[in-house]
Scaffold this motif. Structure first.
Motif, PDB file in Angstrom:
ATOM      1  N   ALA A 311       0.563  -1.152  -0.075  1.00 13.10           N
ATOM      2  CA  ALA A 311      -0.068   0.107  -0.025  1.00 13.10           C
ATOM      3  C   ALA A 311       0.894   1.224  -0.066  1.00 13.10           C
ATOM      4  CB  ALA A 311      -1.019  -0.051   1.308  1.00 13.10           C
ATOM      5  N   VAL A 312       0.335   2.395  -0.603  1.00 10.21           N
ATOM      6  CA  VAL A 312       1.047   3.658  -0.637  1.00 10.21           C
ATOM      7  C   VAL A 312       0.408   4.619   0.430  1.00 10.21           C
ATOM      8  CG1 VAL A 312       1.364   5.614  -2.103  1.00 10.21           C
ATOM      9  CG2 VAL A 312       1.603   3.259  -3.075  1.00 10.21           C
ATOM     10  N   GLY A 313       1.259   5.059   1.166  1.00 12.77           N
ATOM     11  CA  GLY A 313       0.486   6.056   2.368  1.00 12.77           C
ATOM     12  C   GLY A 313       0.015   7.311   1.498  1.00 12.77           C
ATOM     13  N   ALA A 314      -1.153   7.512   2.332  1.00 16.28           N
ATOM     14  CA  ALA A 314      -1.991   8.649   1.731  1.00 16.28           C
ATOM     15  C   ALA A 314      -1.235  10.100   1.800  1.00 16.28           C
ATOM     16  CB  ALA A 314      -3.498   8.751   2.605  1.00 16.28           C
ATOM     17  N   PHE A 315      -0.207  10.223   2.703  1.00 21.10           N
ATOM     18  CA  PHE A 315       0.321  11.630   2.931  1.00 21.10           C
ATOM     19  C   PHE A 315       1.795  11.784   2.253  1.00 21.10           C
ATOM     20  CE2 PHE A 315      -2.376   9.910   6.490  1.00 21.10           C
ATOM     21  CZ  PHE A 315      -3.281  10.876   6.184  1.00 21.10           C
ATOM     22  N   THR A 316       1.989  10.566   1.332  1.00 19.31           N
ATOM     23  CA  THR A 316       3.357  10.852   0.754  1.00 19.31           C
ATOM     24  C   THR A 316       3.440  11.949  -0.148  1.00 19.31           C
ATOM     25  OG1 THR A 316       4.970   9.562  -0.537  1.00 19.31           O
ATOM     26  CG2 THR A 316       2.873   9.014  -0.930  1.00 19.31           C
ATOM     27  N   ASP A 317       4.750  12.612  -0.497  1.00 15.64           N
ATOM     28  CA  ASP A 317       4.744  13.609  -1.253  1.00 15.64           C
ATOM     29  C   ASP A 317       5.251  12.894  -2.733  1.00 15.64           C
ATOM     30  OD1 ASP A 317       4.157  15.816   0.382  1.00 15.64           O
ATOM     31  OD2 ASP A 317       6.137  15.486   1.143  1.00 15.64           O
ATOM     32  N   HIS A 318       5.423  11.688  -2.870  1.00 15.42           N
ATOM     33  CA  HIS A 318       5.935  11.109  -3.873  1.00 15.42           C
ATOM     34  C   HIS A 318       5.163   9.856  -4.384  1.00 15.42           C
ATOM     35  CE1 HIS A 318       9.442  13.342  -2.704  1.00 15.42           C
ATOM     36  NE2 HIS A 318       9.835  12.701  -1.565  1.00 15.42           N
ATOM     37  N   ALA A 319       3.844   9.988  -4.433  1.00 10.34           N
ATOM     38  CA  ALA A 319       2.997   9.031  -4.858  1.00 10.34           C
ATOM     39  C   ALA A 319       3.243   8.389  -6.148  1.00 10.34           C
ATOM     40  CB  ALA A 319       1.482   9.386  -4.814  1.00 10.34           C
ATOM     41  N   SER A 320       3.591   9.238  -7.198  1.00 13.74           N
ATOM     42  CA  SER A 320       3.935   9.050  -8.474  1.00 13.74           C
ATOM     43  C   SER A 320       5.009   7.959  -8.631  1.00 13.74           C
ATOM     44  CB  SER A 320       4.157   9.930  -9.440  1.00 13.74           C
ATOM     45  OG  SER A 320       4.526   9.503 -10.634  1.00 13.74           O
ATOM     46  N   GLN A 321       6.137   8.209  -8.007  1.00 16.91           N
ATOM     47  CA  GLN A 321       7.191   7.284  -7.960  1.00 16.91           C
ATOM     48  C   GLN A 321       6.981   5.982  -7.101  1.00 16.91           C
ATOM     49  OE1 GLN A 321       7.171  10.601  -7.132  1.00 16.91           O
ATOM     50  NE2 GLN A 321       9.046  11.898  -7.720  1.00 16.91           N
ATOM     51  N   ALA A 322       6.124   6.134  -6.055  1.00 21.66           N
ATOM     52  CA  ALA A 322       5.689   5.054  -5.013  1.00 21.66           C
ATOM     53  C   ALA A 322       5.073   4.037  -6.128  1.00 21.66           C
ATOM     54  CB  ALA A 322       5.084   5.545  -4.126  1.00 21.66           C
ATOM     55  N   PHE A 323       4.090   4.254  -6.806  1.00 17.07           N
ATOM     56  CA  PHE A 323       3.373   3.369  -7.579  1.00 17.07           C
ATOM     57  C   PHE A 323       4.385   2.771  -8.769  1.00 17.07           C
ATOM     58  CE2 PHE A 323      -0.283   5.398  -5.774  1.00 17.07           C
ATOM     59  CZ  PHE A 323      -0.927   4.191  -5.314  1.00 17.07           C
ATOM     60  N   ASP A 324       5.250   3.525  -9.366  1.00 17.97           N
ATOM     61  CA  ASP A 324       6.398   3.048 -10.161  1.00 17.97           C
ATOM     62  C   ASP A 324       7.011   2.192  -9.494  1.00 17.97           C
ATOM     63  OD1 ASP A 324       7.678   3.324 -12.755  1.00 17.97           O
ATOM     64  OD2 ASP A 324       9.370   3.778 -11.407  1.00 17.97           O
ATOM     65  N   ALA A 325       7.582   2.204  -8.175  1.00 15.64           N
ATOM     66  CA  ALA A 325       8.284   1.136  -7.428  1.00 15.64           C
ATOM     67  C   ALA A 325       7.443  -0.022  -7.081  1.00 15.64           C
ATOM     68  CB  ALA A 325       8.783   1.895  -6.199  1.00 15.64           C
ATOM     69  N   VAL A 326       6.235   0.198  -6.842  1.00  9.59           N
ATOM     70  CA  VAL A 326       5.240  -1.009  -6.709  1.00  9.59           C
ATOM     71  C   VAL A 326       5.278  -1.922  -7.858  1.00  9.59           C
ATOM     72  CG1 VAL A 326       3.116  -1.471  -6.111  1.00  9.59           C
ATOM     73  CG2 VAL A 326       3.834   0.169  -4.848  1.00  9.59           C
ATOM     74  N   LYS A 327       5.282  -1.271  -9.211  1.00  7.88           N
ATOM     75  CA  LYS A 327       5.065  -2.095 -10.261  1.00  7.88           C
ATOM     76  C   LYS A 327       6.226  -2.948 -10.456  1.00  7.88           C
ATOM     77  CE  LYS A 327       2.590   1.212 -13.048  1.00  7.88           C
ATOM     78  NZ  LYS A 327       2.569   2.083 -14.117  1.00  7.88           N
ATOM     79  N   CYS A 328       7.484  -2.498  -9.858  1.00  8.76           N
ATOM     80  CA  CYS A 328       8.624  -3.096 -10.001  1.00  8.76           C
ATOM     81  C   CYS A 328       8.926  -4.186  -9.026  1.00  8.76           C
ATOM     82  CB  CYS A 328       9.902  -2.042  -9.612  1.00  8.76           C
ATOM     83  SG  CYS A 328      11.774  -2.977  -9.978  1.00  8.76           S
ATOM     84  N   ILE A 329       8.440  -3.820  -7.727  1.00  7.93           N
ATOM     85  CA  ILE A 329       8.356  -4.866  -6.588  1.00  7.93           C
ATOM     86  C   ILE A 329       7.277  -6.161  -6.952  1.00  7.93           C
ATOM     87  CG2 ILE A 329       7.703  -5.107  -4.152  1.00  7.93           C
ATOM     88  CD1 ILE A 329       8.720  -2.195  -3.834  1.00  7.93           C
ATOM     89  N   THR A 330       6.261  -5.813  -7.635  1.00  4.82           N
ATOM     90  CA  THR A 330       5.367  -6.890  -7.777  1.00  4.82           C
ATOM     91  C   THR A 330       5.301  -7.485  -9.175  1.00  4.82           C
ATOM     92  OG1 THR A 330       3.741  -5.094  -8.424  1.00  4.82           O
ATOM     93  CG2 THR A 330       3.598  -5.885  -6.174  1.00  4.82           C
ATOM     94  N   SER A 331       6.235  -7.353  -9.722  1.00  2.00           N
ATOM     95  CA  SER A 331       6.617  -7.818 -11.434  1.00  2.00           C
ATOM     96  C   SER A 331       6.766  -9.267 -11.022  1.00  2.00           C
ATOM     97  CB  SER A 331       7.806  -7.172 -12.075  1.00  2.00           C
ATOM     98  OG  SER A 331       8.921  -7.714 -11.371  1.00  2.00           O
ATOM     99  N   LYS A 332       6.381 -10.071 -12.225  1.00  2.00           N
ATOM    100  CA  LYS A 332       6.678 -11.435 -12.277  1.00  2.00           C
ATOM    101  C   LYS A 332       7.916 -11.972 -11.861  1.00  2.00           C
ATOM    102  CE  LYS A 332       6.506 -15.637 -15.256  1.00  2.00           C
ATOM    103  NZ  LYS A 332       6.078 -16.115 -16.526  1.00  2.00           N
ATOM    104  N   GLN A 333       9.058 -11.101 -12.078  1.00  2.00           N
ATOM    105  CA  GLN A 333      10.288 -11.358 -11.959  1.00  2.00           C
ATOM    106  C   GLN A 333      10.845 -11.016 -10.360  1.00  2.00           C
ATOM    107  OE1 GLN A 333      13.802  -9.242 -14.295  1.00  2.00           O
ATOM    108  NE2 GLN A 333      15.183 -10.087 -12.925  1.00  2.00           N
ATOM    109  N   SER A 334      10.057 -10.204  -9.799  1.00  3.24           N
ATOM    110  CA  SER A 334      10.470  -9.929  -8.714  1.00  3.24           C
ATOM    111  C   SER A 334       9.791 -10.959  -7.520  1.00  3.24           C
ATOM    112  CB  SER A 334       9.904  -8.478  -8.066  1.00  3.24           C
ATOM    113  OG  SER A 334      10.655  -7.489  -8.822  1.00  3.24           O
ATOM    114  N   GLN A 335       8.468 -11.243  -8.075  1.00  2.00           N
ATOM    115  CA  GLN A 335       7.936 -12.145  -7.087  1.00  2.00           C
ATOM    116  C   GLN A 335       8.411 -13.548  -7.185  1.00  2.00           C
ATOM    117  OE1 GLN A 335       3.501 -12.423  -7.174  1.00  2.00           O
ATOM    118  NE2 GLN A 335       3.261 -10.150  -7.798  1.00  2.00           N
ATOM    119  N   THR A 336       8.889 -14.040  -8.431  1.00  2.50           N
ATOM    120  CA  THR A 336       9.581 -15.104  -8.566  1.00  2.50           C
ATOM    121  C   THR A 336      10.800 -15.381  -7.699  1.00  2.50           C
ATOM    122  OG1 THR A 336       8.708 -15.454 -10.914  1.00  2.50           O
ATOM    123  CG2 THR A 336      10.819 -16.887 -10.097  1.00  2.50           C
TER     124      THR A 336
END
Length: 423
Positions: A311-336
């Motif tokens: 989850a991304v915190g509601a009060f962060t100043d970097h939501a765009s970068q956070a969701f970009d990071a989440v995409k990387c963390i939850t990618s197939k390669q990362s989950q594997t």
């Protein structure tokens, strides 16, 4: 004092300028593991090419303590919480309180396509995706092949709790469960009720004073009957009232071990102990696994769902970068990579087709099959009160009464939510 204040102000301004001039630092609050999440943070930082840096901060071991720490900080609008690894039952509470920033609508499909349904459901509140499935977990029924054979159990067919208790009594072995007064006990209770076709909470989105439970039902009575029979039979072992996952695993690995419900991590734990010489190699040969036990012979099993949502915190100043990071963390390669390094199952189904995963987890097909059938714990903003009430009224297992305990649990949950009782 004036000089000190001036120096402090100047230092904070310089620090702020420094952070503005460089890439933002995204702080990811993680649950304790063997370092796999920290490795993903480093990998995704490198992949970002200087757009941001991901730092990790480890939360307490206990899920309840993790919730308390995050709630305190988010209630104070703490902007330093960029991302967090959340236990699924806390998603509704955090979302309802406005602590979570939902993923952009255009990214929802990317975060959910090919993901086991139980993980998607747990990341959703009021028909909106509010978190992202990361890793998913479910319990299997583990058994000693020699014990099942001696008891005459056909483990290729669905097995009921009643059959397990009788088989353990017949062979003078144990059935490992989680019956300590903690979250693992709620997991077991919820799985038993769900397996009987019931629900702990009938209307999870209702206001606190309108919540209705499904405990005073045949499903609630059947759940209490199984718990009491296991306690009275003695097959739960002498430490039943303090038994957690590790206690059940160690009991199962002993000479008295026969059957156990537990998460897939026990496979890698056993392999490590065999490799380290603390567990005989013959144990792995005798170890079998199958689907979670049925509460009712005529109803399909309802394996419990666990894992972690991002989850991304509601009060962060970097939501765009956070969701970009989440995409990387939850990618197939990362989950594997995370499943192979930590032993925690992936939420993405395609991971289970990976040859390395199949080799490392011979039970991989059963895990993903069980995840598709898994039933989350009650999804309600008042989960803490619900879980605490169940633990209080159903503990110890030896005191559970099919006629009395479901009624007491219902009354306590309703009373606490209506502010008529204290928990």
């Amino acid at each position: 004092m004036v000089l000190a204040a001036s120096l402090a102000l100047g230092a904070s301004m310089l620090a702020a300028c420094g952070s503005d001039s460089g890439p933002p630092v995204l702080t990811w609050y993680i649950n304790p593991d063997n370092g796999g999440q920290a490795q993903l943070a480093k990998k995704c930082t490198d992949a970002a090419g200087g757009k941001y840096t991901i730092n990790t901060s480890i939360l307490p071991n206990d899920a309840t303590a993790q919730r308390e720490q995050l709630v305190r900080r988010l209630a104070a609008s703490d902007s330093s919480i960029t991302m967090m690894s959340l236990d699924p039952p806390f998603i509704p509470e955090f979302s309802e309180a406005g602590f979570l920033k939902p993923p952009p609508q255009q990214d929802a499909a990317e975060f959910t396509d090919g993901v086991v349904q139980s993980a998607v459901k747990s990341a959703t509140w009021k028909d909106q995706l509010v978190a992202v499935p990361f890793w998913a977990n479910t319990q299997l029924l583990w058994y000693r092949k020699s014990v099942a054979k001696k008891a005459g159990l056909n483990m290729d067919q669905p097995v009921t709790w009643d059959q397990l208790i009788k088989a353990a009594k017949q062979t003078n072995t144990t059935v490992g469960v989680q019956a300590n007064r903690y979250e693992g006990y709620t997991v077991w209770i919820n799985a038993l009720i769900s397996g009987a076709g019931g629900k702990v909470i009938d209307n999870p989105e209702a206001p606190a004073d309108e919540v209705k439970t499904g405990l005073e039902t045949p499903a609630g009575k059947e759940t209490a009957t199984i718990i009491r029979e296991l306690a009275d039979s003695g097959v739960g072992g002498p430490g039943l009232s303090t038994m957690d996952e590790e206690g059940a695993r160690l009991q199962f690995q002993s000479d008295s071990g026969g059957f156990m419900i537990n998460w897939p991590y026990v496979w890698q734990a056993a392999q490590s102990e065999v490799k380290g010489g603390t567990l005989d190699k013959s144990y792995l040969t005798d170890l079998g696994w199958t689907e979670y036990p049925r509460t009712d012979q005529d109803k399909p099993a309802a394996p419990p769902f666990g894992g972690i949502e991002l989850a991304v915190g509601a009060f962060t100043d970097h939501a765009s970068q956070a969701f970009d990071a989440v995409k990387c963390i939850t990618s197939k390669q990362s989950q594997t990579e995370y499943m192979l390094s930590s032993g925690n199952p992936a939420a993405l189904k395609s991971v289970y087709d990976d040859p390395q995963v199949k080799k490392a987890f011979p039970m991989a097909p059963l895990i993903v099959q069980s995840l598709d059938k898994a039933v989350p714990r009650p999804q309600t903003p008042y989960y803490g009160e619900v879980s605490g009430s169940l633990q209080r009224t159903f503990h110890p297992a030896s005191s559970v009464s099919p006629d009395r305990t479901p009624v007491e649990a219902n009354d306590l949950i309703v009373g606490v939510l209506r502010k008529e009782q204290l928990l």
